[in-house]
Design an enzyme around this catalytic site. Structure first.
Site, short mmCIF file in Angstrom:
data_model
loop_
_atom_site.label_atom_id
_atom_site.label_comp_id
_atom_site.label_asym_id
_atom_site.label_seq_id
_atom_site.Cartn_x
_atom_site.Cartn_y
_atom_site.Cartn_z
N HIS A 62 8.37 -0.24 33.83
CA HIS A 62 7.43 0.18 32.79
C HIS A 62 6.04 0.42 33.37
CE1 HIS A 62 10.25 -0.28 29.58
NE2 HIS A 62 10.40 -1.59 29.73
N HIS A 68 12.83 -4.33 36.27
CA HIS A 68 12.83 -3.53 35.03
C HIS A 68 11.44 -3.47 34.42
CE1 HIS A 68 14.15 -2.05 31.07
NE2 HIS A 68 13.28 -2.93 30.58
N GLU A 69 10.76 -4.61 34.34
CA GLU A 69 9.41 -4.62 33.78
C GLU A 69 8.44 -3.84 34.66
OE1 GLU A 69 9.09 -5.42 30.85
OE2 GLU A 69 11.01 -6.45 30.63
N HIS A 80 3.90 3.84 33.24
CA HIS A 80 2.51 3.92 32.80
C HIS A 80 1.66 4.63 33.85
CE1 HIS A 80 -1.28 1.64 31.23
NE2 HIS A 80 -1.22 2.88 30.79
#
Length: 244
Positions: free
Chosen positions: A118, A114-115, A122
């Site tokens: 991100h 999940h991280e 980006h």
């Protein structure tokens, strides 16, 4: 949410009916928030006991997902705490809690992926993440002063009603930030789950657990946004009632 404490001392400024409706909604959201929070912790604890395929740690999952998405400039590091995992777009660091960084469970893999989602956002200039990042300076500034401005605005509402309006505008920035966060978090989870499945990091047996964990985590952001919106509407109600 320091501003919410102010509400406990100011309900008499709004109409009795409107105030009662607000408190019913607000208390309901607080109960829901507690239930969701406990559910997230419970599922993380449960899925932390279910081993991942090949014994991959959260760090290894993150390394593979970044590599598969051709991302080479993100540093993976461990941070203290529980469920403190986050991606920092400012310095391009993927920060994983010890349980995730070293963990070999489904929960650790889901959070790490999940991280990484991100980080992929980006790298691909995902518009909602870009919007949220641009809002950070304004949110950081208003969060330091909004409670004081709202308190002064409520106390001086009959003398200087414009001050309360300023406080409402400041709080609206935080509410908008909460709303913008929703698609960012949901999209990160979708990217994570697709990658975990298509790259066979999770198996047909373990993938539903990863999906369940990330879905529960997403609910926390939904409740936070609804609570912030309800509080904003309450302040607006106070302002409008004192104008009439």
């Amino acid at each position: 949410m320091n501003g919410l404490f102010i509400l406990l001392q100011t309900t008499t400024h709004a109409g009795n009916v409107g105030s009662a409706i607000y408190w019913i909604v607000f208390i309901g959201l607080m109960i829901l928030s507690g239930i969701v929070s406990r559910q997230v912790q419970s599922k993380f604890k449960k899925y932390s006991k279910i081993a991942m395929n090949y014994g991959m740690t959260g760090r290894e999952v993150a390394e593979k997902m970044l590599y598969d998405n051709d991302i080479r400039d993100v540093k993976i590091q461990m941070v203290q705490g529980t469920l403190t995992d986050h991606y920092n777009p400012t310095n391009k660091t993927l920060n994983l809690s010890p349980d995730v960084y070293r963990g070999t469970s489904v929960a650790a893999a889901a959070v790490a992926a999940h991280e990484c989602g991100h980080a992929v956002q980006h790298a691909t200039a995902y518009r909602w993440l870009t919007m949220r990042s641009r809002m950070v300076p304004a949110v950081s500034f208003t969060s330091r002063w909004v409670s004081w401005v709202l308190l002064a605005g409520i106390l001086l509402v009959n003398i200087f009603p414009g001050l309360l309006l300023v406080g409402i505008a400041m709080f609206a920035i935080s509410t908008l930030f909460s709303v913008v966060t929703l698609p960012v978090e949901i999209d990160a989870s979708k990217r994570a789950l697709v990658w975990l499945n298509t790259h066979n990091v999770t198996s047909p047996d373990t993938h539903p657990y990863a999906e369940s964990a990330l879905r529960s985590a997403a609910y926390t952001y939904v409740v936070a946004a609804l609570t912030s919106l309800a509080t904003l509407l309450y302040y607006v109600m106070i302002y409008l009632n004192n104008r009439n």
